[in-house]
Scaffold this motif. Structure first.
Motif, PDB file in Angstrom:
ATOM      1  N   PHE A   1       0.841  -1.206   0.000  1.00 57.13           N
ATOM      2  CA  PHE A   1       0.000   0.000   0.000  1.00 57.13           C
ATOM      3  C   PHE A   1       0.875   1.254   0.000  1.00 57.13           C
ATOM      4  O   PHE A   1       0.602   2.225  -0.723  1.00 57.13           O
ATOM      5  N   ARG A   2       1.935   1.239   0.812  1.00 59.00           N
ATOM      6  CA  ARG A   2       2.839   2.398   0.834  1.00 59.00           C
ATOM      7  C   ARG A   2       3.548   2.558  -0.513  1.00 59.00           C
ATOM      8  O   ARG A   2       3.764   3.686  -0.987  1.00 59.00           O
ATOM      9  N   ALA A   3       3.930   1.442  -1.150  1.00 54.53           N
ATOM     10  CA  ALA A   3       4.580   1.527  -2.457  1.00 54.53           C
ATOM     11  C   ALA A   3       3.645   2.135  -3.493  1.00 54.53           C
ATOM     12  O   ALA A   3       4.053   2.961  -4.332  1.00 54.53           O
ATOM     13  N   ALA A   4       2.380   1.743  -3.459  1.00 51.36           N
ATOM     14  CA  ALA A   4       1.409   2.319  -4.396  1.00 51.36           C
ATOM     15  C   ALA A   4       1.181   3.799  -4.121  1.00 51.36           C
ATOM     16  O   ALA A   4       0.898   4.578  -5.040  1.00 51.36           O
ATOM     17  N   LEU A   5       1.337   4.199  -2.867  1.00 53.95           N
ATOM     18  CA  LEU A   5       1.092   5.591  -2.496  1.00 53.95           C
ATOM     19  C   LEU A   5       2.260   6.496  -2.886  1.00 53.95           C
ATOM     20  O   LEU A   5       2.057   7.651  -3.301  1.00 53.95           O
ATOM     21  N   TRP A   6       3.504   5.990  -2.812  1.00 55.24           N
ATOM     22  CA  TRP A   6       4.688   6.833  -2.990  1.00 55.24           C
ATOM     23  C   TRP A   6       5.397   6.644  -4.329  1.00 55.24           C
ATOM     24  O   TRP A   6       6.290   7.423  -4.657  1.00 55.24           O
ATOM     25  N   SER A   7       5.042   5.667  -5.114  1.00 55.39           N
ATOM     26  CA  SER A   7       5.760   5.420  -6.370  1.00 55.39           C
ATOM     27  C   SER A   7       5.423   6.474  -7.423  1.00 55.39           C
ATOM     28  O   SER A   7       4.313   7.030  -7.455  1.00 55.39           O
ATOM     29  N   ASN A   8       6.404   6.720  -8.314  1.00 59.07           N
ATOM     30  CA  ASN A   8       6.215   7.688  -9.391  1.00 59.07           C
ATOM     31  C   ASN A   8       5.144   7.187 -10.365  1.00 59.07           C
ATOM     32  O   ASN A   8       5.248   6.064 -10.874  1.00 59.07           O
ATOM     33  N   PRO A   9       4.123   7.992 -10.668  1.00 56.44           N
ATOM     34  CA  PRO A   9       3.019   7.497 -11.492  1.00 56.44           C
ATOM     35  C   PRO A   9       3.165   7.761 -12.988  1.00 56.44           C
ATOM     36  O   PRO A   9       2.319   7.308 -13.768  1.00 56.44           O
ATOM     37  N   VAL A  10       4.228   8.502 -13.421  1.00 55.82           N
ATOM     38  CA  VAL A  10       4.273   8.930 -14.824  1.00 55.82           C
ATOM     39  C   VAL A  10       5.569   8.563 -15.543  1.00 55.82           C
ATOM     40  O   VAL A  10       5.722   8.892 -16.717  1.00 55.82           O
ATOM     41  N   GLN A  11       6.504   7.905 -14.906  1.00 54.68           N
ATOM     42  CA  GLN A  11       7.779   7.610 -15.545  1.00 54.68           C
ATOM     43  C   GLN A  11       7.767   6.297 -16.318  1.00 54.68           C
ATOM     44  O   GLN A  11       8.564   6.108 -17.228  1.00 54.68           O
ATOM     45  N   PHE A  12       6.909   5.368 -15.985  1.00 55.02           N
ATOM     46  CA  PHE A  12       6.910   4.064 -16.648  1.00 55.02           C
ATOM     47  C   PHE A  12       5.529   3.422 -16.480  1.00 55.02           C
ATOM     48  O   PHE A  12       4.814   3.719 -15.519  1.00 55.02           O
ATOM     49  N   PRO A  13       5.149   2.550 -17.394  1.00 53.77           N
ATOM     50  CA  PRO A  13       3.882   1.815 -17.233  1.00 53.77           C
ATOM     51  C   PRO A  13       4.074   0.641 -16.275  1.00 53.77           C
ATOM     52  O   PRO A  13       5.194   0.261 -15.944  1.00 53.77           O
ATOM     53  N   ALA A  14       2.965   0.068 -15.863  1.00 54.96           N
ATOM     54  CA  ALA A  14       3.048  -1.098 -14.974  1.00 54.96           C
ATOM     55  C   ALA A  14       3.698  -2.273 -15.686  1.00 54.96           C
ATOM     56  O   ALA A  14       4.620  -2.901 -15.170  1.00 54.96           O
ATOM     57  N   VAL A  15       3.258  -2.576 -16.884  1.00 56.04           N
ATOM     58  CA  VAL A  15       3.792  -3.694 -17.654  1.00 56.04           C
ATOM     59  C   VAL A  15       3.528  -3.418 -19.131  1.00 56.04           C
ATOM     60  O   VAL A  15       2.491  -2.866 -19.507  1.00 56.04           O
ATOM     61  N   TYR A  16       4.487  -3.770 -19.978  1.00 54.48           N
ATOM     62  CA  TYR A  16       4.330  -3.608 -21.426  1.00 54.48           C
ATOM     63  C   TYR A  16       3.617  -4.835 -21.992  1.00 54.48           C
ATOM     64  O   TYR A  16       3.757  -5.952 -21.475  1.00 54.48           O
ATOM     65  N   PRO A  17       2.857  -4.666 -23.073  1.00 46.06           N
ATOM     66  CA  PRO A  17       2.183  -5.819 -23.677  1.00 46.06           C
ATOM     67  C   PRO A  17       3.190  -6.780 -24.295  1.00 46.06           C
ATOM     68  O   PRO A  17       4.264  -6.395 -24.745  1.00 46.06           O
ATOM     69  N   LYS A  18       2.823  -8.054 -24.334  1.00 47.99           N
ATOM     70  CA  LYS A  18       3.718  -9.097 -24.813  1.00 47.99           C
ATOM     71  C   LYS A  18       4.068  -8.947 -26.294  1.00 47.99           C
ATOM     72  O   LYS A  18       5.128  -9.401 -26.731  1.00 47.99           O
TER      73      LYS A  18
END
Length: 541
Positions: A415-432
């Motif tokens: 929960f803390r990681a989701a709260l403090w992580s940068n939201p605009v530098q990279f996507p969660a996962v790239y498509p295969k």
């Protein structure tokens, strides 16, 4: 010879008939004729359920049903005794009643409440029970019904129910949601013990044992709050004592109790964050207003493309909280108990099954469930045996089992990681399809290089952290307990002897499975406007 033989044969026949008649007469004289009785037990014009009905100086017949009604076949000379907690004992002599036209005896029994004051109330103390009028210490008693709530953790129900107790909960995560509480404040700081002594049926127990205890199984709950507790329990009782006794059976028909409930759990508070465009503008403003020599972290082109949602993989706009955390979860709880017995033996058995789920989303990147799920189930058996008029034995058996499944690390970490992580530098996962020959997930990543970290620092991807593995643990506690109580009134009035022994078996096993994610960064290939991925790490970090 024939005449003599016939006389002997008839004589034996008459002797057998005479013996049979004598035995029948004796049985009829001893028991009286059986009659059918039925009736209703009431108090203040309301039916009373669970009233114990027995023969005076004899066996128990049963209890009144939920409508206060009863029906038995008894001897006509019987005297019935009606008993119920909080009401005066009442005797009914059947000889004083007459049957109706069908030969049925109809009884209407009215009970009178006892006129006990609050000072006559009995509370549980160190060794036995005592009236409040004779207490010289501070003892608070809690009604077990007040401990029932939309939670399977009993420690979370103590706050606000015991005067002077300080209680707080650090986390609502299943398996880590025990509340901390102080009965006499903080007597020491640092590593010193501040928690009270917890005794369940006379056995020292942990906070987890208390947390798993079900309100349905509690008979009494008392708290010794002042320094007089140290007179009985020594220095271990300096922080207060919690005295809890579980239910025992009562003589009468077997009674069954069942409870099934569904509970919705959610965050007590959700933090509202600003949108990502405002986040980037404020980050740039923080650099400019402080006169730093380094460039602003986000270009105007990136901000404009993020606003227009040009490409979610080159210009990501992540909401980590919404992506990883659910709004609510559904939990379940079940309890079944049975109690009854006779004058010589009484029993109480119960079973509990609870399912508590976390609020982490199940993401489809892997074939396992990374959400938190805690299944706990317990079994309890209390058997009381009246060995003699002055000797009583109690045999108790308790079993508690926890099965946990969850992500690597605690739910609070994610929960803390989701709260403090940068939201605009990279996507969660790239498509295969960007790298179809790669079997592992293509997690997004970004390396920040500055004066404090010339080698570069890989930013945290909370999505990758959540799905990179899971852990499981199994915990069990088994405890048999035997207790002997001997009344020694023949030596000294009020003298009793009590002996108790128990064995406790604790087992714990844990398994964790995880992998090191591969992180990729994407760039635009101007020749064909396609996205080209390059690996940031080799999976070792």
């Amino acid at each position: 010879m024939n005449t003599k033989f016939r006389l002997q044969k008839h004589l034996k026949k008459w002797i057998c008939l005479l013996l049979l008649f004598s035995l029948t007469a004796m049985a009829s004289f001893a028991q009286g004729d059986l009659i059918k009785i039925q009736g209703i037990v009431s108090a203040k014009d309301s039916p009373v359920a669970g009233v114990t009905i027995s023969i005076k100086n004899g066996k128990a017949l049963g209890t009144s049903d939920e409508k206060g009604e009863f029906k038995f076949d008894v001897a006509s000379s019987t005297t019935l005794v009606f008993k119920y907690i909080g009401f005066k004992e009442k005797e009914v002599v059947l000889k004083e009643y007459r049957p109706d036209a069908k030969g049925l005896y109809i009884l209407a029994v009215s009970l009178e409440p006892t006129k006990e004051s609050a000072l006559d109330e009995v509370v549980v103390v160190g060794f036995g029970t005592q009236k409040k009028a004779s207490l010289v210490s501070s003892i608070a008693s809690v009604n077990p019904k007040e401990l029932k709530g939309p939670t399977s953790n009993l420690t979370t129900m103590l706050a606000g129910r015991i005067p002077g107790m300080i209680a707080y909960q650090r986390s609502g995560e299943p398996g880590a949601d025990n509340a901390s509480f102080f009965v006499r404040g903080l007597g020491s700081f640092g590593s010193g013990k501040t928690d009270p002594l917890i005794l369940i049926d006379g056995v020292e127990s942990t906070q987890t044992d208390l947390a798993r205890l079900q309100p349905d199984d509690i008979a009494s709950f008392s708290v010794l709050k002042d320094a007089t507790a140290a007179a009985v329990y020594g220095a271990r009782g300096a922080n207060g004592v919690l005295l809890i006794t579980t239910k025992v059976g009562s003589a009468g028909k077997t009674q069954f109790m069942a409870r099934a409930e569904g509970k919705i759990s959610t965050n007590s508070r959700s933090i509202e964050l600003t949108d990502n465009i405002t986040y980037m503008n404020l980050a740039n403003e923080a650099v400019l207003t402080r006169g730093l020599s380094k460039p602003t972290p986000y270009t105007q082109s990136k901000i404009e493309n993020t606003i227009r949602h040009t490409n979610p993989y080159l210009y990501p706009d992540n909401d980590w909280i919404d992506m990883l955390i659910k709004d609510y979860t559904f939990n379940q709880g079940f309890n079944l108990s049975a109690s009854g017995g006779g004058e010589r033996a009484r029993f109480y058995v119960s079973g509990t099954y609870n399912v508590d789920n976390g609020i982490l989303k199940k993401l489809g990147t892997n074939n396992f469930n990374n959400n938190i799920k805690l299944i706990n189930y317990s079994l309890r058996s209390n058997v009381d045996l009246q060995l003699t008029k002055s000797t009583q034995a109690s045999v108790k058996l308790y079993g508690q089992f926890d099965d946990y499944n969850g992500p690597i690390g605690s739910g609070a970490d994610h929960f803390r990681a989701a709260l403090w992580s940068n939201p605009v530098q990279f996507p969660a996962v790239y498509p295969k399809e960007y790298m179809p020959y790669i079997q592992h997930p293509l997690f997004g990543g970004y390396v920040v290089i500055d004066d404090s970290a010339p080698q570069g620092v890989l930013l945290t991807n909370p999505y990758a952290n959540l799905v990179r593995g899971y852990q499981q643990y199994n915990r069990s506690t088994l405890m048999p307990q035997v207790e002997i109580k001997q009344n020694l009134d023949f030596l000294t009035k009020g003298l009793n002897f009590r002996m108790m022994g128990y064995a406790k078996r604790y087992s714990y096993g844990q398994t964790a499975r995880s992998y090191n994610p591969f992180y990729y960064t994407g760039r635009l290939d101007p020749s064909d406007n396609s996205i080209q991925l390059s690996v940031i790490n080799d999976g070792s970090t």
